[in-house]
Write a protein that holds these residues in place. Structure first.
Motif, PDB file in Angstrom:
ATOM      1  N   TRP A 124       0.832  -1.213   0.000  1.00  6.93           N
ATOM      2  CA  TRP A 124       0.000   0.000   0.000  1.00  6.93           C
ATOM      3  C   TRP A 124       0.860   1.253   0.000  1.00  6.93           C
ATOM      4  O   TRP A 124       0.541   2.234  -0.687  1.00  6.93           O
ATOM      5  CB  TRP A 124      -0.903  -0.006   1.232  1.00  6.93           C
ATOM      6  CG  TRP A 124      -1.661   1.283   1.385  1.00  6.93           C
ATOM      7  CD1 TRP A 124      -2.794   1.664   0.723  1.00  6.93           C
ATOM      8  CD2 TRP A 124      -1.293   2.377   2.221  1.00  6.93           C
ATOM      9  NE1 TRP A 124      -3.167   2.928   1.100  1.00  6.93           N
ATOM     10  CE2 TRP A 124      -2.259   3.405   2.024  1.00  6.93           C
ATOM     11  CE3 TRP A 124      -0.257   2.601   3.118  1.00  6.93           C
ATOM     12  CZ2 TRP A 124      -2.197   4.609   2.692  1.00  6.93           C
ATOM     13  CZ3 TRP A 124      -0.202   3.810   3.781  1.00  6.93           C
ATOM     14  CH2 TRP A 124      -1.170   4.796   3.579  1.00  6.93           C
ATOM     15  N   GLN A 129      -3.478   2.830  -4.540  1.00  6.45           N
ATOM     16  CA  GLN A 129      -4.776   2.287  -4.928  1.00  6.45           C
ATOM     17  C   GLN A 129      -4.712   0.825  -5.338  1.00  6.45           C
ATOM     18  O   GLN A 129      -5.680   0.081  -5.150  1.00  6.45           O
ATOM     19  CB  GLN A 129      -5.357   3.113  -6.088  1.00  6.45           C
ATOM     20  CG  GLN A 129      -5.690   4.547  -5.720  1.00  6.45           C
ATOM     21  CD  GLN A 129      -6.746   4.626  -4.621  1.00  6.45           C
ATOM     22  OE1 GLN A 129      -7.670   3.817  -4.569  1.00  6.45           O
ATOM     23  NE2 GLN A 129      -6.610   5.604  -3.730  1.00  6.45           N
ATOM     24  N   LEU A 132      -5.439  -1.478  -2.443  1.00  8.16           N
ATOM     25  CA  LEU A 132      -6.726  -1.319  -1.770  1.00  8.16           C
ATOM     26  C   LEU A 132      -7.771  -2.216  -2.429  1.00  8.16           C
ATOM     27  O   LEU A 132      -7.563  -2.696  -3.551  1.00  8.16           O
ATOM     28  CB  LEU A 132      -7.159   0.148  -1.820  1.00  8.16           C
ATOM     29  CG  LEU A 132      -6.266   1.133  -1.055  1.00  8.16           C
ATOM     30  CD1 LEU A 132      -6.785   2.553  -1.236  1.00  8.16           C
ATOM     31  CD2 LEU A 132      -6.195   0.771   0.423  1.00  8.16           C
TER      32      LEU A 132
END
Length: 583
Positions: A124, A129, A132
């Motif tokens: 991360w 992104q 995620l």
């Protein structure tokens, strides 16, 4: 004052200071901790006497007292105060497992969880992104963790872990509301599967037995060609009459379904080698060596039928492409293996570690390079041959390389089978095709098993071993996941107005998905359940081990005799005075 007197005075002062400090701390009620390192740091005192400097480090009793009080306060949580009873109950085990310091399975589980969390946090921090929910790396992380858990759970019922990983991959792709498998980038999935396949092919090549391979060379060719051709022809006839497939489309489907899956078969055969089952008869070597040739033949047959159907490229070249890929794989793998005989040289440091990187890098170059050049079938075969040729020269030195490749496989295995399962999209299965498709698969599988038995009938196997080879030749997954949609994609690209070709392509893809769902779990489970009952336990490893011990003893005796000969005096060459001489 002389130098000796000065040194005596300094030594006396040091002794007096140490004694006084020691007495002061004992009088204050603080513990003596001689020989231990101080907790709070060191208080230094200096005395100067004619240029001499003495440093004294007094004991730090306050920190020791504090540690003792903390230990007493938290004694209810420490294993040292609450050891496990001789006959513990279930509650005793649970309480002992969570006490400090961390230990046992609880500590191992917590460590693994923290490794996963830290790994995801690092991803991360770098990719934002992508790590995620909804991102490619997030989906890969979830897939890896759940596949490892699924593999561990399936082992409790005595089935191979790859079966649990395959099921987890299928569920992650098809559970409504989750469908994490659909978040994975197809390019990433294909590349990771190819990396994992390279690792298992290298392990397979290193594990091939040259003696058995030479003895079974004719059987290897029969097992590679006969079942594949017979099953493809049978499926062409069956689908022509059951599903109204044109003959070319029937053969195209037949070659897609006829390819055995090395990703499922090879790990199972390596597991047999570890158990020593069928090793003396060469069964794992036979199945592993035949698998790669079988895939080359199936992919070539599919490419020929596809080229004739859509008239793409040079048809003559397409027909001769199979033998060409076969020769390319064998020649390229042999040359690469000979290269690895001499590089790295044996006088270098860390030779096993360098060999791992060399053989892995060469294997990846073959598999990815052949796919880029358009000769994907030659890459897998070349990787297998390269590892076999290199290991033939390394002999006993290859054990360290095999151990490292086994560790790499522990990481690659969940990715490979999880991603294969994630390729199975149940939504693409046409309900009207399921019944007749399953019937075609069953007929083709029965015919294939019979052809496999005929192919190995002259190898001297018992009927149980022949039956096991037929069972081991059943799982399908890798090739079907790779090329199952090729015909549909080609039909949509080259004949967009032809709805018949698109319908046939969808049916072909549906049956390819069905054969993965049916044969991959069933085949791997049958291999695991029947191996101990159908195969004989190997004895050759024990005899080899005994021979090695005997040879070591002989060598040791010879070295001892040389030492004794060198120790004898020149006037006693026959060793008559050995009783009076000690070496």
């Amino acid at each position: 004052m002389s130098n000796s007197d000065t040194e005596d005075n300094v030594e006396k002062q040091r002794t007096d200071v140490s004694a006084s400090e020691h007495t002061r701390f004992i009088e204050d009620g603080e513990m003596e901790n001689s020989g231990a390192s101080w907790i709070d740091g060191v208080e230094e005192r200096e005395m100067e006497d004619e240029g001499s400097r003495v440093r004294v480090a007094p004991a730090q009793g306050k920190c020791v007292r504090c540690a003792q009080r903390c230990e007493k306060m938290f004694s209810c949580c420490l294993t040292s105060y609450h050891p496990l009873p001789a006959t513990p109950t279930w509650s005793d085990r649970c309480m002992f497992a969570v006490r400090c310091p961390p230990h046992g399975k609880a500590a191992q589980t917590f460590t693994l969880v923290m490794m996963v969390v830290l790994g995801w946090a690092a991803l991360w921090a770098v990719t934002k992104q992508e790590a995620l929910p909804g991102g490619n790396l997030f989906a890969l992380t979830v897939l890896l963790v759940l596949c490892v858990i699924g593999g561990r759970l399936i082992q409790y019922i005595k089935l191979p872990p790859l079966l649990g990983m395959l099921i987890v991959g299928i569920l992650l792709r098809n559970i409504p509301g989750i469908m994490i498998g659909s978040w994975i980038d197809p390019v990433w999935a294909s590349s990771i599967r190819l990396i994992a396949l390279t690792v298992i092919l290298i392990r397979a090549g290193l594990g091939l037995d040259p003696v058995q391979l030479r003895r079974l060379s004719w059987t290897v060719l029969l097992l590679a060609f006969l079942p594949c051709v017979v099953e493809a022809s049978t499926l062409a006839v069956v689908t022509h009459f059951l599903l109204d497939f044109p003959w070319l489309w029937g053969f195209m489907l037949g070659f897609v379904l006829a390819a055995v899956s090395p990703a499922v078969v090879v790990p199972s055969m390596l597991w047999l080698q570890e158990l020593g089952l069928g090793v003396d008869q060469g069964i794992p070597t036979l199945v592993i060596a035949s698998g790669s040739i079988d895939d080359v033949l199936a992919i070539t047959g599919f490419a020929v039928c596809l080229g004739i159907t859509f008239t793409t490229g040079n048809l003559v070249f397409t027909i001769f492409r199979g033998p060409l890929e076969l020769l390319m794989g064998i020649a390229g793998g042999t040359l690469a293996g000979i290269f690895l005989w001499y590089f790295p040289s044996k006088d270098q440091k860390g030779v096993p570690r360098v060999r791992v990187w060399m053989v892995l890098g060469t294997g990846l170059l073959m598999t990815f390079g052949s796919r880029t050049a358009g000769y994907a079938g030659s890459g897998a075969l070349g990787c297998l041959v390269m590892a076999f040729v290199a290991g033939f020269k390394w002999k006993m030195d290859k054990e360290a390389v095999e151990a490292t490749m086994s560790d790499l496989w522990g990481v690659a295995q969940p990715f490979l089978f999880g991603l294969i399962g994630a390729e199975v999209d149940v939504l693409k299965i046409q309900p009207q095709t399921i019944g007749l498709g399953v019937a075609a698969i069953v007929i083709g599988s029965v015919v294939r098993m019979a052809a496999s038995g005929v192919a190995v009938s002259g190898a001297g196997f018992t009927w149980k071993e022949t039956l096991f080879v037929a069972i081991a030749w059943l799982p399908k997954a890798t090739v079907q996941a790779a090329i199952g949609s090729t015909a549909l994609d080609t039909a949509r690209e080259l004949t967009p107005q032809n709805t018949t070709n698109e319908r046939l392509g969808i049916q072909l893809l549906t049956i390819a998905v069905l054969i993965i769902l049916i044969t991959a779990p069933l085949g791997s489970a049958l291999i695991s359940l029947t191996a101990r009952h159908l195969l004989r336990k190997g004895t050759r490893e024990d005899s080899d081990r005994d021979s090695a011990i005997e040879m070591n003893n002989i060598a040791e005796c010879a070295r001892q005799e040389d030492i004794e000969l060198q120790a004898r005096p020149a006037h006693d060459p026959e060793g008559k005075n050995d009783d009076n001489m000690s070496v």
